[in-house]
Write an enzyme that holds these catalytic residues in place. Sequence first.
Site, PDB file in Angstrom:
ATOM      1  N   ASP A  61     -43.182 -18.985  10.879  1.00 46.01           N
ATOM      2  CA  ASP A  61     -43.120 -20.422  11.119  1.00 46.01           C
ATOM      3  C   ASP A  61     -43.859 -21.221  10.044  1.00 46.01           C
ATOM      4  O   ASP A  61     -45.034 -21.565  10.185  1.00 46.01           O
ATOM      5  CB  ASP A  61     -43.699 -20.696  12.515  1.00 46.01           C
ATOM      6  CG  ASP A  61     -43.493 -22.124  12.957  1.00 46.01           C
ATOM      7  OD1 ASP A  61     -43.065 -22.944  12.116  1.00 46.01           O
ATOM      8  OD2 ASP A  61     -43.763 -22.424  14.125  1.00 46.01           O
ATOM      9  N   ARG A 116     -38.961 -22.295  17.646  1.00 42.28           N
ATOM     10  CA  ARG A 116     -40.434 -22.233  17.769  1.00 42.28           C
ATOM     11  C   ARG A 116     -40.785 -21.280  18.912  1.00 42.28           C
ATOM     12  O   ARG A 116     -41.296 -21.690  19.945  1.00 42.28           O
ATOM     13  CB  ARG A 116     -41.013 -23.624  18.018  1.00 42.28           C
ATOM     14  CG  ARG A 116     -40.571 -24.699  17.032  1.00 42.28           C
ATOM     15  CD  ARG A 116     -40.921 -24.420  15.594  1.00 42.28           C
ATOM     16  NE  ARG A 116     -42.281 -24.696  15.207  1.00 42.28           N
ATOM     17  CZ  ARG A 116     -42.752 -25.886  14.850  1.00 42.28           C
ATOM     18  NH1 ARG A 116     -41.964 -26.937  14.858  1.00 42.28           N
ATOM     19  NH2 ARG A 116     -44.000 -26.035  14.464  1.00 42.28           N
ATOM     20  N   GLN A 122     -43.197 -16.665  15.426  1.00 40.88           N
ATOM     21  CA  GLN A 122     -44.442 -17.305  15.009  1.00 40.88           C
ATOM     22  C   GLN A 122     -44.891 -16.945  13.580  1.00 40.88           C
ATOM     23  O   GLN A 122     -45.318 -17.812  12.829  1.00 40.88           O
ATOM     24  CB  GLN A 122     -45.551 -16.928  15.975  1.00 40.88           C
ATOM     25  CG  GLN A 122     -46.232 -18.136  16.562  1.00 40.88           C
ATOM     26  CD  GLN A 122     -47.026 -17.802  17.817  1.00 40.88           C
ATOM     27  OE1 GLN A 122     -47.125 -16.649  18.222  1.00 40.88           O
ATOM     28  NE2 GLN A 122     -47.584 -18.822  18.421  1.00 40.88           N
ATOM     29  N   SER A 127     -45.328 -24.676  10.998  1.00 39.09           N
ATOM     30  CA  SER A 127     -46.647 -24.643  11.644  1.00 39.09           C
ATOM     31  C   SER A 127     -47.755 -24.365  10.640  1.00 39.09           C
ATOM     32  O   SER A 127     -48.795 -25.019  10.653  1.00 39.09           O
ATOM     33  CB  SER A 127     -46.694 -23.570  12.733  1.00 39.09           C
ATOM     34  OG  SER A 127     -45.948 -23.995  13.843  1.00 39.09           O
ATOM     35  N   TYR A 130     -39.798 -29.950  21.561  1.00 38.20           N
ATOM     36  CA  TYR A 130     -40.093 -31.170  20.812  1.00 38.20           C
ATOM     37  C   TYR A 130     -40.033 -32.384  21.740  1.00 38.20           C
ATOM     38  O   TYR A 130     -39.380 -32.343  22.788  1.00 38.20           O
ATOM     39  CB  TYR A 130     -39.069 -31.366  19.690  1.00 38.20           C
ATOM     40  CG  TYR A 130     -39.201 -30.368  18.565  1.00 38.20           C
ATOM     41  CD1 TYR A 130     -40.277 -30.427  17.698  1.00 38.20           C
ATOM     42  CD2 TYR A 130     -38.245 -29.382  18.365  1.00 38.20           C
ATOM     43  CE1 TYR A 130     -40.407 -29.534  16.644  1.00 38.20           C
ATOM     44  CE2 TYR A 130     -38.362 -28.477  17.324  1.00 38.20           C
ATOM     45  CZ  TYR A 130     -39.445 -28.563  16.458  1.00 38.20           C
ATOM     46  OH  TYR A 130     -39.566 -27.675  15.431  1.00 38.20           O
TER      47      TYR A 130
END
Length: 372
Positions: A125, A117, A122, A128, A224
């Site tokens: 991802d 992440r 990005q 997400s 996380y």
Amino acid sequence: MNIGAPRQPSPETRVGITPEIAERYLDDGHRVQVEHGAGEAAGLPDEAFREAGCEMVGSAWEADAVVTVGPPGEAELSRMAPGAWLLGLLSPLDEPHAMRALAGAKVTAIAFETLPRTTRAQSMDALSSQATLAGYEMVLEAASRLPRIFPMMVTAAGTIRPATVVVLGCGVAGLQAIATARRLGAVVRGYDVRASAGEQVRSLGASFIDLDVTQQDSAASGGYARPLSEGDGSRLLEGLEPHLATADVVITAAAIPGRPAPTLISAEAVAGMQPGSVIVDGAAERGGNCVLTVPDEVVRVGGVTVVGPTGLEARPAADASRTFARNAYELFSYLDDPATAGADDEIRAGVTITRGGDVVHPDVLARLEATP
Ligand code: NAD
């Protein structure tokens, strides 16, 4: 390369390549094969793919690179060629044994779930992009079941106070739930065990529930959350109770990758909630954040409605496909670029689950060792 987009089995509504993204693959010199009807559930007819320059086929599993949403079944896997790429949401940590089957078929399995992440990754991802849609859908689900409206309204018949929404677990989905509930005019409070979530919650115009159960972000856990000790877990349940008791809507989206969802709402807490209030448990697929949640069922306890809808991200199938396909294209292009292949390539190492007949991802190997 020949890139394939299979038709996903029901109830999946998404597709791995959209006509818009197919054009990009074609511009890059690849061929795109799309299975008949693959985009139907997402409002993308075969005609739209044909117009984009795709080849419509009876099976897309024979392609050099298959972009799937979910993992293939046995029959589909048997059609794949050794050395072919399989990109998708493959559940490598939840289903490590299924990864052995992918290795057995000698495909190179590439999973979004283990993508680092990082800022660099990005655009690839998919967790997400899909969690954002799930967060939005959770609020719509709550709003449609609540016997009240979200915004304050001043009418000739009196003033209606705004609904109070509590969001537990403010990662990607939770933050989007907060933003959506705010847009609808609710008063919103959020809680996450990661202290760093506080600032993000406040920046969306919600207040942060400050309990003394917090974790600092650590590079070791990849940003996380980590599981709580038993003591912290029960302090959290107690600390949340008064906030739940005054909520009209509770939305939960707390998770720890590869583990069951943490319990945040006890039966006692539900008993203390206001009649008519609604809990939407976004973690139903992973055991639920509320102990009373039954996946895809509506449970009514003392006037409180508890729902745990699954597959929320696939409800807006067109937007979910559009964003997923874009993520897959970015990841594919990155992996297909020899310039990115180096010893320190954390994206490549992160997403590659199987290669050359072996499971190669360390986290999946660790899971296989733990559950032989
Ligand atoms: P996730 O789906 O794994 O978990 C959802 C949320 O649940 C997380 O915010 C987590 O902290 C929270 N949670 C776990 N246990 C909890 C508990 N007991 N009580 C309350 N909350 C609990 O997470 P995600 O949404 O995929 O995001 C994971 C992390 O990655 C976050 O830090 C997010 O900001 C970060 N992220 C970074 C990027 C990037 O930089 N490119 C992109 C996406 C996400």
